[in-house]
Design a protein around this motif. Sequence first.
Motif, PDB file in Angstrom:
ATOM      1  N   GLN A  36       8.592   0.857   8.633  1.00 30.42           N
ATOM      2  CA  GLN A  36       8.198   1.289   7.292  1.00 30.42           C
ATOM      3  C   GLN A  36       9.032   0.590   6.233  1.00 30.42           C
ATOM      4  N   TRP A  37      10.343   0.509   6.469  1.00 34.82           N
ATOM      5  CA  TRP A  37      11.211  -0.096   5.479  1.00 34.82           C
ATOM      6  C   TRP A  37      10.925  -1.589   5.325  1.00 34.82           C
ATOM      7  N   LYS A  38      10.719  -2.292   6.424  1.00 33.05           N
ATOM      8  CA  LYS A  38      10.434  -3.729   6.313  1.00 33.05           C
ATOM      9  C   LYS A  38       9.176  -3.978   5.491  1.00 33.05           C
ATOM     10  N   ALA A  39       8.149  -3.170   5.708  1.00 30.83           N
ATOM     11  CA  ALA A  39       6.906  -3.326   4.947  1.00 30.83           C
ATOM     12  C   ALA A  39       7.139  -3.000   3.474  1.00 30.83           C
ATOM     13  N   ARG A  40       7.827  -1.890   3.205  1.00 30.27           N
ATOM     14  CA  ARG A  40       8.061  -1.494   1.807  1.00 30.27           C
ATOM     15  C   ARG A  40       8.986  -2.480   1.103  1.00 30.27           C
ATOM     16  N   HIS A  74       0.718   6.200   1.683  1.00 23.91           N
ATOM     17  CA  HIS A  74      -0.697   6.099   2.029  1.00 23.91           C
ATOM     18  C   HIS A  74      -0.868   5.442   3.394  1.00 23.91           C
ATOM     19  N   LEU A  75      -0.134   4.376   3.611  1.00 26.16           N
ATOM     20  CA  LEU A  75      -0.272   3.594   4.843  1.00 26.16           C
ATOM     21  C   LEU A  75       0.250   4.344   6.061  1.00 26.16           C
ATOM     22  N   PHE A  76       1.453   4.875   5.965  1.00 24.37           N
ATOM     23  CA  PHE A  76       2.137   5.421   7.132  1.00 24.37           C
ATOM     24  C   PHE A  76       1.958   6.932   7.314  1.00 24.37           C
ATOM     25  N   LEU A  77       1.689   7.655   6.219  1.00 22.76           N
ATOM     26  CA  LEU A  77       1.590   9.114   6.306  1.00 22.76           C
ATOM     27  C   LEU A  77       0.188   9.640   6.022  1.00 22.76           C
ATOM     28  N   LEU A  86      -4.589   3.826  -5.973  1.00 21.38           N
ATOM     29  CA  LEU A  86      -4.683   3.222  -4.637  1.00 21.38           C
ATOM     30  C   LEU A  86      -5.207   1.795  -4.700  1.00 21.38           C
ATOM     31  N   ASP A  87      -6.201   1.563  -5.543  1.00 23.15           N
ATOM     32  CA  ASP A  87      -6.714   0.199  -5.695  1.00 23.15           C
ATOM     33  C   ASP A  87      -5.611  -0.745  -6.165  1.00 23.15           C
ATOM     34  N   LYS A  88      -4.809  -0.270  -7.110  1.00 26.16           N
ATOM     35  CA  LYS A  88      -3.723  -1.109  -7.642  1.00 26.16           C
ATOM     36  C   LYS A  88      -2.698  -1.441  -6.558  1.00 26.16           C
ATOM     37  N   VAL A  89      -2.219  -0.432  -5.816  1.00 26.30           N
ATOM     38  CA  VAL A  89      -1.179  -0.718  -4.814  1.00 26.30           C
ATOM     39  C   VAL A  89      -1.729  -1.528  -3.641  1.00 26.30           C
ATOM     40  N   MET A  90      -2.992  -1.294  -3.292  1.00 26.26           N
ATOM     41  CA  MET A  90      -3.576  -2.074  -2.199  1.00 26.26           C
ATOM     42  C   MET A  90      -3.736  -3.539  -2.613  1.00 26.26           C
ATOM     43  N   GLU A  91      -4.066  -3.769  -3.865  1.00 23.76           N
ATOM     44  CA  GLU A  91      -4.148  -5.142  -4.372  1.00 23.76           C
ATOM     45  C   GLU A  91      -2.756  -5.780  -4.389  1.00 23.76           C
ATOM     46  N   MET A  92      -1.758  -5.019  -4.814  1.00 23.68           N
ATOM     47  CA  MET A  92      -0.385  -5.538  -4.840  1.00 23.68           C
ATOM     48  C   MET A  92       0.104  -5.871  -3.433  1.00 23.68           C
ATOM     49  N   ALA A  93      -0.355  -5.117  -2.446  1.00 25.03           N
ATOM     50  CA  ALA A  93       0.103  -5.301  -1.063  1.00 25.03           C
ATOM     51  C   ALA A  93      -0.752  -6.304  -0.297  1.00 25.03           C
ATOM     52  N   ASP A  94      -1.748  -6.860  -0.938  1.00 26.61           N
ATOM     53  CA  ASP A  94      -2.639  -7.799  -0.262  1.00 26.61           C
ATOM     54  C   ASP A  94      -1.826  -8.912   0.400  1.00 26.61           C
ATOM     55  N   GLY A  95      -2.028  -9.078   1.690  1.00 27.62           N
ATOM     56  CA  GLY A  95      -1.322 -10.120   2.435  1.00 27.62           C
ATOM     57  C   GLY A  95      -0.114  -9.624   3.208  1.00 27.62           C
ATOM     58  N   ILE A  96       0.337  -8.412   2.938  1.00 26.10           N
ATOM     59  CA  ILE A  96       1.447  -7.847   3.705  1.00 26.10           C
ATOM     60  C   ILE A  96       0.861  -7.298   4.998  1.00 26.10           C
ATOM     61  N   GLU A  97       1.297  -7.837   6.103  1.00 21.66           N
ATOM     62  CA  GLU A  97       0.745  -7.432   7.396  1.00 21.66           C
ATOM     63  C   GLU A  97       1.669  -6.411   8.064  1.00 21.66           C
ATOM     64  N   VAL A  98       1.072  -5.303   8.464  1.00 17.01           N
ATOM     65  CA  VAL A  98       1.796  -4.252   9.165  1.00 17.01           C
ATOM     66  C   VAL A  98       1.018  -3.961  10.440  1.00 17.01           C
ATOM     67  N   GLU A  99       1.699  -4.026  11.558  1.00 17.60           N
ATOM     68  CA  GLU A  99       1.041  -3.799  12.841  1.00 17.60           C
ATOM     69  C   GLU A  99       1.152  -2.340  13.267  1.00 17.60           C
ATOM     70  N   PRO A 102      -0.813   3.989  11.978  1.00 18.90           N
ATOM     71  CA  PRO A 102      -1.445   5.215  12.464  1.00 18.90           C
ATOM     72  C   PRO A 102      -2.850   5.348  11.876  1.00 18.90           C
ATOM     73  N   GLN A 103      -3.715   6.036  12.586  1.00 15.54           N
ATOM     74  CA  GLN A 103      -5.079   6.295  12.119  1.00 15.54           C
ATOM     75  C   GLN A 103      -5.159   7.753  11.673  1.00 15.54           C
ATOM     76  N   PHE A 104      -5.733   7.989  10.514  1.00 13.57           N
ATOM     77  CA  PHE A 104      -5.825   9.339   9.975  1.00 13.57           C
ATOM     78  C   PHE A 104      -7.285   9.729   9.783  1.00 13.57           C
ATOM     79  N   THR A 105      -7.551  11.014   9.953  1.00 12.32           N
ATOM     80  CA  THR A 105      -8.874  11.557   9.707  1.00 12.32           C
ATOM     81  C   THR A 105      -8.779  12.484   8.503  1.00 12.32           C
ATOM     82  N   THR A 106      -9.621  12.249   7.526  1.00 12.68           N
ATOM     83  CA  THR A 106      -9.591  13.080   6.320  1.00 12.68           C
ATOM     84  C   THR A 106     -10.360  14.369   6.551  1.00 12.68           C
TER      85      THR A 106
END
Length: 138
Positions: A36-40, A74-77, A86-99, A102-106
Amino acid sequence: MVGGEAAAAVEELVSGVRQATDFAEQFRSYSESEKQWKARMEFILRHLPDYRDPPDGGGRLDQLLSLSMVWANHLFLGCSYNKDLLDKVMEMADGIEVEDLPQFTTRSELMKKDPITLPRISCLFFILPSQPLWLSHL
């Protein structure tokens, strides 16, 4: 001589990266895993030049740290936020790869699968008495 200049430029670049990484390290939360820290941290370092606080303050760095937490939560929890945010942060994170995310069900997805189950489960908390039955007759 060209080789020496290139080596000096590389060393200067590496030194700058180390300084930025050391600077970002102070913002790591004790509860963040290494993944989590490396991605953030990548998110923070990518946008740090655009969010440096001006000399008179202004809280730009705080805004970047908040955006990085929104993205990580959003990604990890599986936290959900306003669509525009969410659109803004996902655009900012575009290209950051995290392997291995977790999969979440709403709740909405659960309701689509079996709309009867959730209301039944939530009603159980209201049907059960708040105190043992033998006390309720005293």
